[in-house]
Motif scaffolding. Structure first.
Motif, PDB file in Angstrom:
ATOM      1  N   UNK A   5       0.830  -1.203   0.000  1.00  0.00           N
ATOM      2  CA  UNK A   5       0.000   0.000   0.000  1.00  0.00           C
ATOM      3  C   UNK A   5       0.871   1.263   0.000  1.00  0.00           C
ATOM      4  N   UNK A   6       0.411   2.259  -0.704  1.00  0.00           N
ATOM      5  CA  UNK A   6       1.006   3.597  -0.632  1.00  0.00           C
ATOM      6  C   UNK A   6      -0.076   4.569  -0.176  1.00  0.00           C
ATOM      7  N   UNK A   7       0.177   5.276   0.895  1.00  0.00           N
ATOM      8  CA  UNK A   7      -0.740   6.332   1.349  1.00  0.00           C
ATOM      9  C   UNK A   7       0.001   7.664   1.159  1.00  0.00           C
ATOM     10  N   UNK A   8      -0.525   8.481   0.246  1.00  0.00           N
ATOM     11  CA  UNK A   8       0.149   9.742  -0.091  1.00  0.00           C
ATOM     12  C   UNK A   8      -0.748  10.908   0.282  1.00  0.00           C
ATOM     13  N   UNK A   9      -0.168  11.913   0.895  1.00  0.00           N
ATOM     14  CA  UNK A   9      -0.920  13.102   1.294  1.00  0.00           C
ATOM     15  C   UNK A   9      -0.625  14.256   0.348  1.00  0.00           C
ATOM     16  N   UNK A  10      -1.674  14.786  -0.259  1.00  0.00           N
ATOM     17  CA  UNK A  10      -1.550  15.944  -1.151  1.00  0.00           C
ATOM     18  C   UNK A  10      -1.975  17.178  -0.361  1.00  0.00           C
ATOM     19  N   UNK A  11      -0.985  17.957   0.065  1.00  0.00           N
ATOM     20  CA  UNK A  11      -1.299  19.107   0.923  1.00  0.00           C
ATOM     21  C   UNK A  11      -1.816  20.293   0.110  1.00  0.00           C
ATOM     22  N   UNK A  12      -1.771  20.177  -1.206  1.00  0.00           N
ATOM     23  CA  UNK A  12      -2.245  21.244  -2.100  1.00  0.00           C
ATOM     24  C   UNK A  12      -1.609  22.593  -1.715  1.00  0.00           C
TER      25      UNK A  12
END
Ligand code: PEP
Length: 256
Positions: A5-12
């Motif tokens: 699994x990859x959990x990626x956070x896009x903080x924009x």
């Protein structure tokens, strides 16, 4: 083929460097040493240096939210793959629907970026997804299929270990509306089928396809339990270390 699994956070376009430092400190302390689920944070460009220095000693990966396809030159306001590499960035979100919608990105321009990213050894997190209008017109797979085929033109099989695809239905991004587990799985399965037509079944079975669109701790486990969903690209919920790490926890227990 097992896919981590990859959990990626896009903080924009959120958080100053100081605020980014505080958030990544919390993420590091909550999940920075585990390696069972891959974690990546994608701050705005201005926060990359400080976040880079903070993730250096942890297992958290660093991503950017965009880049230019050219290596250098007269492209005011842009950054290149090499500039990202110099800050130890490993992932780059490309073709996000907000880039397509507000900045005129097309399948062709996204393709140039994807190829430039892999040439610099960056992992493209290549985003695709249909609008509500397209879904209601029964065009989801036509749209998503064209995005995959045109966005991955000339993608070399030798670089498939770098590729991450993110299916993000546009109508679910930042709206609180999530695709049901079944709706998401249906598109992910079709996307994998298209990838296998392009690259072959065995290669396609090892490509990670993330889901994105209002993923949060309450719905993460159900989505991540789907056989073709290999992680999440998280917007709003990645701005709180608690909700982001709760999603990582859901991924850890689903994977276990
Ligand atoms: C995103 O922007 O990639 C996204 C999925 O946002 P949100 O989680 O806020 O819907």
């Amino acid at each position: 083929m097992s896919r981590k699994f990859l959990i990626a956070g896009n903080w924009k376009m959120n958080l100053t460097p100081d605020e980014s430092a505080a958030l990544v400190d919390e993420i590091n302390s909550l999940t920075g040493s585990q390696t069972s689920v891959q974690v990546c944070v994608c701050p705005p460009f201005t926060s990359l240096p400080v976040v880079s220095s903070k993730v250096e000693q942890s297992e958290v990966h660093l991503g950017a939210q965009n880049m230019h396809a050219e290596p250098s030159g007269a492209f005011t306001g842009e950054v290149s793959a090499e500039m990202l590499r110099s800050l130890y960035v490993s992932h780059v979100i490309l073709g996000h629907s907000e880039r397509r919608q507000y900045f005129g990105e097309t399948n062709a321009s996204i393709n140039s970026k994807v190829i430039a990213a892999i040439n610099a050894n960056l992992r493209p997190v290549f985003c695709i997804g249909e609008t509500l209008e397209e879904r209601e017109a029964g065009k989801t797979m036509d749209v998503v299929g064209a995005q995959v085929r045109e966005g991955l033109v000339n993608y070399p099989s030798s670089a498939l270990d770098l590729l991450v695809v993110a299916y993000e239905p546009v109508w679910a991004i930042g709206t609180g509306k999530t695709a049901t587990n079944e709706m998401a799985q249906e598109v992910h399965r079709e996307v994998r089928k298209i990838l296998s037509e392009i690259f072959g079944e065995s290669a396609a079975s090892s490509i990670r396809i993330l889901y994105g669109g209002s993923m949060k701790p309450e719905n993460a486990a159900g989505l991540l339990a789907q056989p073709d969903i290999d992680g999440g690209l998280i917007g709003g919920a990645s701005l709180s270390s608690k909700s982001f790490c709760d999603i990582i926890e859901a991924a850890l227990s689903t994977q276990a």
